[in-house]
Design an enzyme around this catalytic site. Sequence first.
Site, PDB file in Angstrom:
ATOM      1  N   GLN A 184       0.833  -1.197   0.000  1.00  0.00           N
ATOM      2  CA  GLN A 184       0.000   0.000   0.000  1.00  0.00           C
ATOM      3  C   GLN A 184       0.871   1.252   0.000  1.00  0.00           C
ATOM      4  O   GLN A 184       1.524   1.548   1.000  1.00  0.00           O
ATOM      5  CB  GLN A 184      -0.877  -0.019   1.269  1.00  0.00           C
ATOM      6  CG  GLN A 184      -1.744   1.207   1.435  1.00  0.00           C
ATOM      7  CD  GLN A 184      -2.473   1.208   2.772  1.00  0.00           C
ATOM      8  OE1 GLN A 184      -2.018   0.605   3.733  1.00  0.00           O
ATOM      9  NE2 GLN A 184      -3.597   1.894   2.846  1.00  0.00           N
ATOM     10  N   TYR A 198       0.566   4.672   0.327  1.00  0.00           N
ATOM     11  CA  TYR A 198      -0.178   5.877   0.711  1.00  0.00           C
ATOM     12  C   TYR A 198       0.762   6.895   1.347  1.00  0.00           C
ATOM     13  O   TYR A 198       0.963   7.983   0.849  1.00  0.00           O
ATOM     14  CB  TYR A 198      -1.284   5.533   1.724  1.00  0.00           C
ATOM     15  CG  TYR A 198      -2.576   4.989   1.152  1.00  0.00           C
ATOM     16  CD1 TYR A 198      -2.638   4.394  -0.107  1.00  0.00           C
ATOM     17  CD2 TYR A 198      -3.754   5.065   1.896  1.00  0.00           C
ATOM     18  CE1 TYR A 198      -3.838   3.890  -0.601  1.00  0.00           C
ATOM     19  CE2 TYR A 198      -4.961   4.572   1.410  1.00  0.00           C
ATOM     20  CZ  TYR A 198      -5.001   3.980   0.167  1.00  0.00           C
ATOM     21  OH  TYR A 198      -6.187   3.489  -0.304  1.00  0.00           O
ATOM     22  N   GLU A 223     -14.071  -3.973   6.269  1.00  0.00           N
ATOM     23  CA  GLU A 223     -13.426  -4.675   7.378  1.00  0.00           C
ATOM     24  C   GLU A 223     -13.222  -3.818   8.610  1.00  0.00           C
ATOM     25  O   GLU A 223     -12.256  -3.980   9.326  1.00  0.00           O
ATOM     26  CB  GLU A 223     -12.062  -5.218   6.931  1.00  0.00           C
ATOM     27  CG  GLU A 223     -12.151  -6.201   5.789  1.00  0.00           C
ATOM     28  CD  GLU A 223     -13.051  -7.370   6.099  1.00  0.00           C
ATOM     29  OE1 GLU A 223     -12.863  -7.981   7.164  1.00  0.00           O
ATOM     30  OE2 GLU A 223     -13.944  -7.671   5.304  1.00  0.00           O
TER      31      GLU A 223
HETATM   32  C1  LIG Z   1       3.604  -0.765  11.485  1.00  0.00           C
HETATM   33  C2  LIG Z   1       3.210   0.233  10.468  1.00  0.00           C
HETATM   34  C3  LIG Z   1       2.895  -0.163   9.185  1.00  0.00           C
HETATM   35  C4  LIG Z   1       2.559   0.773   8.217  1.00  0.00           C
HETATM   36  N1  LIG Z   1       2.282   0.349   6.932  1.00  0.00           N
HETATM   37  C5  LIG Z   1       1.972   1.256   5.980  1.00  0.00           C
HETATM   38  C6  LIG Z   1       1.745   0.849   4.642  1.00  0.00           C
HETATM   39  O1  LIG Z   1       1.828  -0.337   4.311  1.00  0.00           O
HETATM   40  N2  LIG Z   1       1.457   1.789   3.720  1.00  0.00           N
HETATM   41  C7  LIG Z   1       1.355   3.105   4.044  1.00  0.00           C
HETATM   42  O2  LIG Z   1       1.044   3.907   3.179  1.00  0.00           O
HETATM   43  N3  LIG Z   1       1.579   3.536   5.312  1.00  0.00           N
HETATM   44  C8  LIG Z   1       1.891   2.639   6.285  1.00  0.00           C
HETATM   45  N4  LIG Z   1       2.139   3.057   7.568  1.00  0.00           N
HETATM   46  C9  LIG Z   1       2.154   4.488   7.858  1.00  0.00           C
HETATM   47  C10 LIG Z   1       0.954   4.971   8.651  1.00  0.00           C
HETATM   48  O3  LIG Z   1      -0.150   5.099   7.821  1.00  0.00           O
HETATM   49  C11 LIG Z   1       1.373   6.293   9.310  1.00  0.00           C
HETATM   50  O4  LIG Z   1       2.329   5.986  10.284  1.00  0.00           O
HETATM   51  C12 LIG Z   1       0.220   6.996   9.945  1.00  0.00           C
HETATM   52  O5  LIG Z   1      -0.608   7.533   8.979  1.00  0.00           O
HETATM   53  C13 LIG Z   1       0.707   8.121  10.869  1.00  0.00           C
HETATM   54  O6  LIG Z   1       1.535   8.987  10.183  1.00  0.00           O
HETATM   55  P1  LIG Z   1       2.988   9.349  10.727  1.00  0.00           P
HETATM   56  O7  LIG Z   1       3.662   8.121  11.139  1.00  0.00           O
HETATM   57  O8  LIG Z   1       3.654  10.198   9.730  1.00  0.00           O
HETATM   58  O9  LIG Z   1       2.735  10.178  12.043  1.00  0.00           O
HETATM   59  P2  LIG Z   1       2.275  11.719  12.149  1.00  0.00           P
HETATM   60  O10 LIG Z   1       1.080  11.939  11.323  1.00  0.00           O
HETATM   61  O11 LIG Z   1       3.449  12.595  11.943  1.00  0.00           O
HETATM   62  O12 LIG Z   1       1.832  11.768  13.680  1.00  0.00           O
HETATM   63  C14 LIG Z   1       2.740  11.755  14.761  1.00  0.00           C
HETATM   64  C15 LIG Z   1       1.919  11.750  16.040  1.00  0.00           C
HETATM   65  O13 LIG Z   1       1.072  12.904  16.088  1.00  0.00           O
HETATM   66  C16 LIG Z   1      -0.273  12.495  16.239  1.00  0.00           C
HETATM   67  N5  LIG Z   1      -1.147  13.425  15.530  1.00  0.00           N
HETATM   68  C17 LIG Z   1      -1.133  13.705  14.209  1.00  0.00           C
HETATM   69  N6  LIG Z   1      -2.092  14.604  13.920  1.00  0.00           N
HETATM   70  C18 LIG Z   1      -2.723  14.876  15.068  1.00  0.00           C
HETATM   71  C19 LIG Z   1      -3.821  15.726  15.427  1.00  0.00           C
HETATM   72  N7  LIG Z   1      -4.450  16.467  14.529  1.00  0.00           N
HETATM   73  N8  LIG Z   1      -4.213  15.743  16.722  1.00  0.00           N
HETATM   74  C20 LIG Z   1      -3.583  15.006  17.644  1.00  0.00           C
HETATM   75  N9  LIG Z   1      -2.544  14.190  17.376  1.00  0.00           N
HETATM   76  C21 LIG Z   1      -2.134  14.138  16.097  1.00  0.00           C
HETATM   77  C22 LIG Z   1      -0.339  11.138  15.670  1.00  0.00           C
HETATM   78  O14 LIG Z   1      -1.452  10.430  16.171  1.00  0.00           O
HETATM   79  C23 LIG Z   1       0.978  10.564  16.150  1.00  0.00           C
HETATM   80  O15 LIG Z   1       0.866  10.177  17.479  1.00  0.00           O
HETATM   81  C24 LIG Z   1       2.495   2.143   8.541  1.00  0.00           C
HETATM   82  C25 LIG Z   1       2.799   2.539   9.847  1.00  0.00           C
HETATM   83  C26 LIG Z   1       3.164   1.618  10.804  1.00  0.00           C
HETATM   84  C27 LIG Z   1       3.477   2.081  12.183  1.00  0.00           C
END
Ligand SMILES: Cc1cc2nc3c(=O)[nH]c(=O)nc-3n(C[C@H](O)[C@H](O)[C@H](O)COP(=O)(O)OP(=O)(O)OC[C@H]3O[C@@H](n4cnc5c(N)ncnc54)[C@H](O)[C@@H]3O)c2cc1C
Lengths: 377, 397
Positions: free
Chosen positions: B124, B126, B242
């Site tokens: 994926q 994204y 799901e």
């Molecule tokens: C194990 C794992 C597998 C993954 N697999 C995929 C994959 O296959 N494909 C893919 O595309 N992505 C994947 N991801 C990425 C996942 O979609 C992102 O980690 C997720 O969208 C969060 O983005 P970020 O890690 O950049 O954190 P950020 O968005 O930078 O957030 C950092 C922290 O701030 C918090 N936060 C953000 N915005 C707010 C708000 N408005 N209010 C309060 N708190 C907030 C978040 O909850 C988090 O705690 C995976 C992530 C993990 C951990």
Amino acid sequence: MSLFTLDENQTMLADSARRFIERAEDDGARAARDAHAHGCTPERWRAFADLGWLALPLAEADEGLGGSAADLCVLAEEFGRGNLLEPWVACAVLGAGVLAEAGTAAQRARWLPAAARGDRRIAFAAWEPGARFDPARVETRAVAAGSGFRLTGVKELVLGAPGADALVAAARLPGDEAPALFLVEAGAAGCRTTAHGLIDGSRAARVAFDGAPAERLDGAPDARAALWRALDRATLAHCAETIGAMARAFEVTLDYLKTRKQFGRVLAGNQVLQHRLVDCFVAVEEARALTRAAAQAFGADPAAAVRQVAAAKAFVADAARDAWQEAVQMHGAIGMTDEYVIGRYVKRLAAAQALYGDADFHLERVAAAGAAMRAAA
Amino acid sequence: MFDTPELAAFRAQVRAFVRAELPDDVRATVRAGRQLAREQYERWHARLAARGYLVPHWPVEAGGQGWGAAQRLVFDEEMCTNDAPELNSITFDMIGPVLIRYGDAAQKAAFLPAIAAGTQWWCQGYSEPNAGSDLASLKTRAERRGDRYVVNGSKIWTSGAQYADWMFCLVRTDAEAKAQEGISFLLIDMKTPGITVRPIRGIHGWEVFNEVFLDDVAVPAANLVGQENRGWTVAKSLLEFERLKLARVGENKRRMARAREIGMRATADGATLFDQSWFRKRFAALEVRLLALEANAARFVERAAHGEPVGAEVSMLKLRGSQLIQLWEQLAVDALGAAALAFDPAALHGDGGADALGLPELAATASSRRFLSRGYTIAGGSSEIQHNIIAKQVLGL
Ligand SMILES: Cc1cc2nc3c(=O)[nH]c(=O)nc-3n(C[C@H](O)[C@H](O)[C@H](O)COP(=O)(O)OP(=O)(O)OC[C@H]3O[C@@H](n4cnc5c(N)ncnc54)[C@H](O)[C@@H]3O)c2cc1C
Ligand SMILES: Cc1cc2nc3c(=O)[nH]c(=O)nc-3n(C[C@H](O)[C@H](O)[C@H](O)COP(=O)(O)OP(=O)(O)OC[C@H]3O[C@@H](n4cnc5c(N)ncnc54)[C@H](O)[C@@H]3O)c2cc1C
């Protein structure tokens, strides 16, 4: 003397340690340590000796610098902040510490000045499989043999054992309830050391004694009390190391949330994250205050400080867990990577939860100390 | 807990199947908490597919069994508690249903049979370095040139990209449009020139996610799903499939079973951990939370069975189910004590390093699994985002 403000010497110690660590702990040094089978290069240990850090925990009579528990905590906090993984607490504070507490004058003279100079490293085999961090649960047996003894039994999680010149271990003599303390030289026949890594990247070993030749440390009237004094002192230093790591993990997280933008603004602009950052900050301050108070109490009377030392470790264990879990969560996915700096602190804090006894073990000690106080009242 | 007689019979059937058909080596790898090789998955996929159990939640016309939510939950539970591996939900629960709903006839014919046979793997694409929770800010560009798109940019955290055959990818096709409106949904063959995959090692020691660099990657225009610039709708629909599964009741039961095993096997002074009050109470407290999760999930299953929409409220299942998995994993680590502190990279991959240390097999991976489980509250909409969804869409704040 103030309980919570560093004195002049402590300030100097902290400053020089921070300067050294900031300069010396670069990617190259980290890689050299990770690649080294002992988790510590000889150059690093030599540098610690030159800085006086190996002498600091030892008494002047043993050619040490006579540092107090509070002094050790000052240095330890810098170790944790810089994420040094060398076995300073394990060997310079604990291993040499048990020998200092329990050795005869001759034994101390033979080992401790050399330990202070960095020529000898001593590790303490504190725990046995299934003992759940209780150093008093000892199944290892000692039998007299010639002028010495022979040990048989297994120790686990012997911190700093890889590369140590000697191991100190508790064992039971036939017919004795209380364990006695013994010294086994590295490489002795019947002493098998299986080195392994820990989740934080430091090194330890499982040690199997099979009739290993040993010398009894019989300079202390009560070996069990001597063992606990050394272990509690090391536990305090370990708490301070953990607090240094928590403080750094908090700063790294704070900086990250102040710069990373999502939804058009910095993450730190979200109140829910602000409050959690505040809780992380408060936990560090509280843990440090509690540990300092415990170190002062320990300096005044180690036996009377058991409740405070155990309370500090129980508190720090839970605080470390909260700290690493929050650091990961607030970083998002990048907090789960090995290569970004926060990952190293996460692993260290996760290990620190359990090292030197987990919260459950130390809460039992707090409760037992409370019961003893009620009985005495 | 909530089985009707029909469901109980179905449960017995699934249990008999998994116990008889799960290959021994797969069971052993899962029990030890290690990661499976692709080849191991594929042997298991083949047996599931032969029985109609690989994509049973797909509609019958698409090659599934048309199962409802209740059957699905029972099935998952039996798989989890009998040591079957967690299947790649990106392939079976995400892209499969997306193609069924939005794919054109050619796309369905090209992909669904291979997915349903368990031989084609997807990832994926994204998230990007600067588009995490705020997914709509993604920057990877796709430019239309004749019958193809040329894609440039980079994706990150792409789970399983190093093994995947295909990636479904969100790209920006209109730089001028408002955030959500210029996004398209593309299917990209991972063998296309210009794609570089860099695995990223996690704190747990495994390489689960990756960085994927796209450098002038040519994608046939026929691989666009839905309309150009309407990809956000397709992307979001994933979240609707799901959603009940995100309670992860089965995955929680898998962890409970592991914690129970550790509690029964780890002894001190001849007594098991279940004889010690701290462990007994912590185990029971998590058991209670799991019962609550299960009951709450059953409430939504009932709604779905009556054809009612589950609504944004269902976010509460993801929120609680993911936290609970982490609590079980932490309990397992605490229960193992010092043994869980050792880390041996070889043991993570089944090279037997841990046995040399004399550690019980579960201890060798317990810490890594505990770290791995932190991803549940980050991926797929973090816990903070789930809170925001409930606050806004349910509580009207
Ligand atoms: C194990 C794992 C597998 C993954 N697999 C995929 C994959 O296959 N494909 C893919 O595309 N992505 C994947 N991801 C990425 C996942 O979609 C992102 O980690 C997720 O969208 C969060 O983005 P970020 O890690 O950049 O954190 P950020 O968005 O930078 O957030 C950092 C922290 O701030 C918090 N936060 C953000 N915005 C707010 C708000 N408005 N209010 C309060 N708190 C907030 C978040 O909850 C988090 O705690 C995976 C992530 C993990 C951990
Ligand atoms: C036992 C007691 C004794 C008191 N004695 C005195 C007294 O002697 N003299 C006197 O003058 N007053 C007194 N007070 C009143 C007290 O100062 C107020 O209760 C206090 O200032 C909070 O105001 P409030 O009750 O109107 O709650 P509100 O201000 O309406 O707050 C309600 C809730 O919202 C939270 N909240 C408010 N703003 C924010 C924000 N920006 N972000 C997040 N959360 C927010 C609050 O923390 C609280 O949980 C007393 C109160 C109590 C409970």
